[in-house]
Each structure stands twice: as C-alpha cells, then as structure tokens.
Design an enzyme around this catalytic site. Sequence first.
Site, short mmCIF file in Angstrom:
data_model
loop_
_atom_site.label_atom_id
_atom_site.label_comp_id
_atom_site.label_asym_id
_atom_site.label_seq_id
_atom_site.Cartn_x
_atom_site.Cartn_y
_atom_site.Cartn_z
N LYS A 1 0.84 -1.21 0.00
CA LYS A 1 0.00 0.00 0.00
C LYS A 1 0.87 1.25 0.00
O LYS A 1 0.57 2.23 -0.67
CB LYS A 1 -0.92 0.01 1.22
N LYS B 1 -4.43 -10.69 -6.80
CA LYS B 1 -5.30 -11.52 -5.96
C LYS B 1 -6.76 -11.08 -6.11
O LYS B 1 -7.03 -9.88 -6.13
CB LYS B 1 -4.84 -11.32 -4.51
N LYS C 1 -12.22 -7.66 -3.28
CA LYS C 1 -13.16 -6.57 -3.56
C LYS C 1 -12.39 -5.39 -4.12
O LYS C 1 -11.32 -5.06 -3.64
CB LYS C 1 -13.84 -6.20 -2.24
#
Length: 331
Positions: free
Chosen positions: A111, A193, A196
Amino acid sequence: MKRMLSAVKPTGKLTLGNYIGAIRNFVKYQNDYEMIVFIANLHCITVYQEPEELKKNLKDAAALYMACGLDPEKTTMFLQTDVMEHAELGYIMACNTYLGELNRMTQFKDKMAKGESGLSAGLYTYPCLMAADILLYDADYVPVGDDQKQHVELTRDIAQRFNNRYGETFKLPEPLVQQVGKRIMMLNDPYHKMSKSENNDKGCIYLLDDLNVIRKKIMSAVTDSYGEIKVDQERQPGIYNLLEIYSALTDISKEEIAAEFKGKGYGEFKKAVADVVVQEIEKIQKRYNEIIKENIIEDVLNEGALKAHKMAFKKVKKVERKIGIDIHKRK
Ligand code: TYM
C-alpha cells in the site's frame, strides 16, 4: 482435540477467493478440530467503511459462514467486538511488536509502495490485533489463504518473544495454507489476488452475485493466445487461475483437468468452470436465503461470544498478571 482459529474481515461482500482460500476449509476442518471462526469487524475499520453498508456486510458474512456449511454446533462463531479482550490484548501485543516487524509486512508495504494516502495507524498495527485474535485462544492451527501467512508467522514471533520475556504464556500457532486455492486471482487480471475492488468488479466473483453475472464474469475471464489448456502459471496465468478454481471445487488435479480438456477450446473450458462455480454458489445462496428467513444469526453470534469470552477473559487476565499491570488478588 487440537484447536483451530480463523476469521474473515468483510470490508466488502465475501468473494470466491475467501470461500476457496478460507471458509471452505473451515467447514472441512470443523469435524476434526475444535473450531473458532469469528467476524473481524475491528479489522474492517482500519479503512473507512460506509456504516450502513458495513452492517449489511457483517450480517451477510455471518449468514454466509453458515450457508457455506459452518455448523454452530461444531464451530464457535462470533463477532470480534462482542469479545472485548481482542482489543485489549491487541494493544498489549502492539507494545510487544517492533516497528521494524510491522514495516516488513508485505500488505502494508504494498500500500505504501502504491503511494496510497491517508493510511490509518490501525492499518499499520493491524497484525498486532491479528496476533491477539489468535493467541487469546491458544490456537494450534490457523487456516488461511497465502496472503495471510506472513501475519501468522509474525504472531509466532511475537508469542515466542512474549514467552521468553514473561514465561510460558502463549501457544505458538501454525499457519495452514492449502496447496490448491491458496491464492485465487482476479478473472480479468490474473496477476492480482481476487479481492473486492471499487473499480474492478468484473474480475471478482462475490458469493451473493447473481448466478448469470457469475457465468458472464467467468466467460469473459482473461486468457491468452496459446489456445491450449496447460498447467503453466508463468505463460498462462489466466488459464492457470481457472484450473485452480475448478480443481479446488472438484478435488480433481489441475493436470487431470488439463488432460480432459486437451484439444478443446477455451470457450468450452470456461463453460465447464462456470458450471462448477455456479453449482457450488447456487447451493450456498439457497441456504443463505433460508438462514436469513430463519432469523437465527443473532442467537448464534451471542452464544458464540459467550463461549469465546470465557476463554479470552482467562487468557487476558493471565497476561496482565504476567506483565505486572493487574494488581488485584484473584483466586
Ligand atoms: P481477509 O478478510 O482478507 O481474508 C479472509 C480469508 O480469505 C483468504 N483469501 C483468499 N484466499 C485465496 N485467494 C484469494 N483471492 C483470497 N482472498 C482472501 C485470506 O487469506 C483469509 O484467510 N486479517 C485477516 C482476517 C483475520 C484473521 C485473524 C485471520 C483477522 N484476525 C486471525 C486468521 C486469524 C484478513 O484480513 O483476511
């Protein structure tokens, strides 16, 4: 009986990745282990969630746990915040974790590398809370998908350090990652991966998706121009991912499946994958609708929380005595 513990953080709707990499395995294991599975709602809020949507996702997660086959008679199921000791031990674990260890966690590093702004302190320290989740219950095994293995390994390190400092307190847990289905990838981007994603719903199958939508998503999955169904993750990551999904849901090896579809087109193969996935999810959705009607979620979660709290309370008090912050006399 050995104890197993795991959890899902339903920040969004549960995905086929969650099912194959985690929930399906909890269901298999619940017959042979003492199983604890909770809904990690504290983990959800490490990133802002729209409150009404979050409530819906949490309820759905509870219903889906059962719809996928988790049996409240065999598995202790609860909502993380109903057992406050998670947050309490989470803080204590944070005091026993080094910044360097958290800096090495790949999820956070990724991130940071993407330059995401506004990352919360909770997101950074979340592996400490996860360590607490596991260590509170002396879990022997933690069944997870590949992406969570590093966090379970950190949990072992923290537990080991704590035991060395304060004397034997925690059991060292082992991550259990299934060979097949440990990392299901996005259907339209097999390098990432399945999870959502705000702007990539096409690549992700949700357990509560309309069955026709699921079919369409699989039929439009990214493949390649080789035109052959082979087990070759490097050259054919899209086909490999579909083989992985098919294999996980049927227990037939990828090699056998590839042999069965030798000489056949990608369209035919995708249709077969869609059939298998739709068949599985249709069963889950049917049961989900029944559970919602039966209105049993509240009772199951309350009962689970009572059981879990007994274990967690004992453990936290033991920890507090060991580290010297509890000065009450207790029997
Ligand atoms: P979470 O909610 O991201 O994922 C829940 C479980 O699903 C697995 N998983 C996948 N497996 C295969 N392919 C995928 N595409 C895929 N996506 C998700 C994850 O590996 C995980 O097993 N921090 C955890 C939740 C948690 C937890 C715990 C787990 C909190 N406390 C204690 C175990 C023990 C998480 O965010 O998982």
